[in-house]
Design a protein around this motif. Structure first.
Motif, PDB file in Angstrom:
ATOM      1  N   GLU A 122       0.796  -1.219   0.000  1.00 35.88           N
ATOM      2  CA  GLU A 122       0.000   0.000   0.000  1.00 35.88           C
ATOM      3  C   GLU A 122       0.838   1.282   0.000  1.00 35.88           C
ATOM      4  OE1 GLU A 122      -3.293   0.285  -0.211  1.00 35.88           O
ATOM      5  OE2 GLU A 122      -3.860  -1.812   0.020  1.00 35.88           O
ATOM      6  N   GLY A 123       1.983   1.289   0.645  1.00 36.96           N
ATOM      7  CA  GLY A 123       2.776   2.505   0.766  1.00 36.96           C
ATOM      8  C   GLY A 123       3.702   2.791  -0.403  1.00 36.96           C
ATOM      9  N   VAL A 124       3.699   1.936  -1.423  1.00 40.13           N
ATOM     10  CA  VAL A 124       4.616   2.105  -2.552  1.00 40.13           C
ATOM     11  C   VAL A 124       3.915   2.856  -3.676  1.00 40.13           C
ATOM     12  CG1 VAL A 124       5.958   0.878  -4.307  1.00 40.13           C
ATOM     13  CG2 VAL A 124       5.871   0.002  -1.956  1.00 40.13           C
ATOM     14  N   ASP A 125       4.627   3.825  -4.266  1.00 40.13           N
ATOM     15  CA  ASP A 125       4.093   4.581  -5.389  1.00 40.13           C
ATOM     16  C   ASP A 125       5.252   5.006  -6.280  1.00 40.13           C
ATOM     17  OD1 ASP A 125       2.327   5.854  -7.104  1.00 40.13           O
ATOM     18  OD2 ASP A 125       1.480   7.173  -5.555  1.00 40.13           O
ATOM     19  N   PHE A 126       4.936   5.557  -7.414  1.00 43.23           N
ATOM     20  CA  PHE A 126       5.952   6.068  -8.324  1.00 43.23           C
ATOM     21  C   PHE A 126       6.649   7.260  -7.669  1.00 43.23           C
ATOM     22  CE2 PHE A 126       3.360   3.779 -11.312  1.00 43.23           C
ATOM     23  CZ  PHE A 126       4.270   3.314 -12.258  1.00 43.23           C
ATOM     24  N   PRO A 127       7.968   7.370  -7.845  1.00 41.18           N
ATOM     25  CA  PRO A 127       8.625   8.599  -7.371  1.00 41.18           C
ATOM     26  C   PRO A 127       8.235   9.748  -8.309  1.00 41.18           C
ATOM     27  CG  PRO A 127      10.199   7.180  -8.510  1.00 41.18           C
ATOM     28  CD  PRO A 127       8.890   6.421  -8.434  1.00 41.18           C
TER      29      PRO A 127
END
Length: 128
Positions: A122-127
């Motif tokens: 859940e906490g991962v996203d594109f930089p």
């Protein structure tokens, strides 16, 4: 023996985070021993959420329409129609439609998988 074939329009779509998914090669569709396949449609601007990984197998995606970018581990790469991408076993990944048109993607899994083999991040996203 009849030909094992199915049309994506004959499969009910699952609305998941940022995409509609239809299982084509999976239990309840075409049954295969060594792989599974789905097709996803990602609307413009949407991200396939949440980022996820597959601890028990690999995934290869093939973009058949649209453009965007993928996150694989900590690397980001552009993708467009005709691009194939490997998501290695256990590596966190995510897809983002950055174009103005729907993105359509075929996803191949080996060994066969289902949503129960997704680990959500859940906490991962594109930089940015």
């Amino acid at each position: 023996m009849s030909v094992p074939a199915i049309h994506e329009g004959d499969v009910e779509a699952l609305s998941l985070g940022g995409r509609d998914l239809r299982w084509l090669v999976a239990p309840g569709a075409i049954q295969a021993n060594h792989c599974s396949t789905c097709v996803i449609v990602v609307p413009p601007g949407e991200r396939v959420r949440p980022a996820h990984s597959h601890p028990n197998g690999e995934e290869v995606i093939y973009i058949i329409r649209g453009s965007g970018r993928v996150l694989v581990g900590s690397d980001v790469s552009p993708v467009r129609e005709g691009t194939a991408v490997l998501f290695p076993q256990g590596v966190v990944h995510m897809l983002h439609n950055t174009g103005e048109d729907e993105m359509k993607v075929v996803c191949f899994f080996a060994p066969p998988t289902g949503l129960d083999n997704y680990v959500m991040h859940e906490g991962v996203d594109f930089p940015d």
